[in-house]
Design an enzyme around this catalytic site. Structure first.
Site, PDB file in Angstrom:
ATOM      1  CE  LYS A   1      -3.922  -2.304   0.092  1.00 53.95           C
ATOM      2  NZ  LYS A   1      -3.621  -3.701   0.372  1.00 53.95           N
TER       3      LYS A   1
HETATM    4  C1  LIG Z   1      -9.734  -3.929  -1.212  1.00 53.96           C
HETATM    5  C2  LIG Z   1      -9.072  -4.544  -0.025  1.00 53.96           C
HETATM    6  N1  LIG Z   1      -9.767  -4.687   1.102  1.00 53.96           N
HETATM    7  C3  LIG Z   1      -9.214  -5.209   2.203  1.00 53.96           C
HETATM    8  C4  LIG Z   1      -7.913  -5.638   2.232  1.00 53.96           C
HETATM    9  C5  LIG Z   1      -7.362  -6.259   3.469  1.00 53.96           C
HETATM   10  O1  LIG Z   1      -6.311  -5.528   3.994  1.00 53.96           O
HETATM   11  P1  LIG Z   1      -5.156  -6.253   4.866  1.00 53.96           P
HETATM   12  O2  LIG Z   1      -4.305  -7.019   3.923  1.00 53.96           O
HETATM   13  O3  LIG Z   1      -4.443  -5.098   5.503  1.00 53.96           O
HETATM   14  O4  LIG Z   1      -5.849  -7.113   5.859  1.00 53.96           O
HETATM   15  C6  LIG Z   1      -7.143  -5.504   1.086  1.00 53.96           C
HETATM   16  C7  LIG Z   1      -5.738  -5.961   1.123  1.00 53.96           C
HETATM   17  O5  LIG Z   1      -5.020  -6.068   0.227  1.00 53.96           O
HETATM   18  C8  LIG Z   1      -7.725  -4.949  -0.073  1.00 53.96           C
HETATM   19  O6  LIG Z   1      -7.022  -4.817  -1.200  1.00 53.96           O
END
Ligand SMILES: Cc1ncc(COP(=O)(O)O)c(C=O)c1O
Length: 397
Positions: free
Chosen positions: A196
């Protein structure tokens, strides 16, 4: 440049593999983390408050509550929204499974609505058709970093008494009609995964203007306890009360110190991503059979991803072949996303529904994400373009 494709035995455009995403960690990050490691608080200490306060200011929200991941933050938001077993939340199939999973964590049902073909974000008209007596929330995703249609979605939500939980895990730093993402929806969820715009290793945040949501989120991420450890220590209190069923979803001070440093570079990172996107878009104009992502008027995307779409009618190879050919050139392309309803768990639980979301499904067959991260050099970007030209030329009709 070698004209035969690396996949056919030619020499690749690059000698080393370029990933589709990569974190940037600098000396200041290392110093900040070491300082915490030498301090009294490794978790839930002063850096948590500092990071949350700085983050809230940056995204224009009254409150920001940190979580151990974006997924945990989504779970927290679904909980704070009061999503219950017999209820539904409407979301996009063009996303990572975590978006829909958070609805399931609450025992509620995710209901998918199709996306618009330009941005691949939730189509407000499709959303309106999916609203039932059971709907409590709309969960739009800012796909690739392009803000969702927040105006029309909020209007529908207000009219029907629903909440909007925005999955902005791709969209830290994006703007919608001049307002920062994080200041618009009832709750906005971010991720600090290394792919990110800023990273804490794993981490997430919910931004909201609603003090009740913020309080519930803080309790939910800390075992449902009504006060924080530091509050109790400074008040010389041993008493605490578990007031709701929470989890240990805390983001430690070590990670928050990293986040604070990274946040200082967010604007720089966004600027770099925007410059890379602009270079890709201008190069793609010259490459037939490849369609660049659309930016709607009034949107300023954060460019988490740069997803191109192949015009398959003009190519002799399919997406899989072109994907493999680019990988062989050492370009770390990826695909975002396999629509959520295609996944085995969702098929098993809700039945196969291929054909139900024609826009998302057609897009999926054509999508390839080009490498996109703020640490890419100009050479990296030109390598991607060169490989794309080489591969597309080979497969052009
Ligand atoms: C659209 C979206 N939602 C939620 C998440 C979940 O985030 P995390 O990986 O920090 O748990 C991601 C992770 O890549 C994502 O791309």
């Amino acid at each position: 440049m070698s004209h035969s494709l690396a996949i056919d035995g030619g020499s690749p455009v690059r000698q080393t593999f370029l990933p589709y995403a990569h974190q940037s960690v600098e000396e200041a990050d290392l110093r900040a983390v070491i300082e915490v490691l030498r301090s009294d608080w490794l978790t839930t200490g002063p850096k948590v408050d500092d990071f949350e306060a700085a983050f809230a200011i940056r995204v224009g929200a009254q409150h920001a509550v940190s979580f151990s991941s974006g997924t945990a933050a989504l779970h927290g938001a679904a909980f704070a929204a009061g999503l219950r077993t017999d209820e539904e939340a409407i979301t996009s199939p063009m996303t990572f499974a975590a978006t829909a999973n958070c609805v399931l964590y609450q025992g509620a049902t995710p209901v998918f609505a199709d996306v618009t073909s330009d941005t691949l974000n939730l189509d407000p008209e499709q959303v309106a058709q999916k609203i039932s007596e059971k709907t409590r929330a709309i969960l739009p995703v800012d796909y690739a970093g392009h803000p969702a249609e927040l105006g029309p979605l909020l209007e529908i939500a207000r009219r029907r008494g629903l909440l909007v939980i925005e999955d902005a895990c791709h969209a830290l730093g994006a703007e919608y009609k001049g307002k920062p993402v994080g200041s618009i929806a009832d709750m906005t969820v971010f991720s600090f995964h290394p792919a990110k715009h800023i990273t804490t290793g794993e981490g997430g945040m919910v931004a909201t203007d609603n003090p009740q949501f913020a309080e519930t989120l803080r309790r939910f991420r800390n075992q449902g306890i009504s006060t924080g450890a530091r509050q109790r220590q400074s008040a010389n209190q041993w008493h605490y009360e578990v007031v709701l069923l929470g989890f240990n979803y805390r983001l430690p001070d070590i990670a928050c110190a990293l986040g604070l440093e990274q946040l200082k570079r967010l604007d720089r990172n966004l600027e770099r991503r925007r410059a890379i996107a602009a270079r890709y878009t201008s190069a793609l104009r010259e490459i037939p059979a490849v369609i660049s992502p659309v930016v709607r008027p009034g949107a300023s995307p954060a460019w988490h991803l740069y997803p191109i779409r192949l015009d398959l009618a003009r190519l002799t190879g399919g997406r899989a072949q072109i994907f493999q050919a680019l990988r062989a050139e050492n370009i770390g392309v990826s695909v975002h996303y396999i629509p959520v309803h295609y996944h085995a768990y969702y098929r098993g639980r809700f039945g196969v529904r291929a054909g139900e979301f024609p826009v998302a499904e057609a897009a999926y067959e054509r999508l390839i994400s080009l490498p996109m991260f703020h640490g890419m050099t100009d050479r990296d970007v030109e390598d991607v373009i060169e490989a794309l030209i080489k591969v597309v030329r080979h497969y052009r009709r």
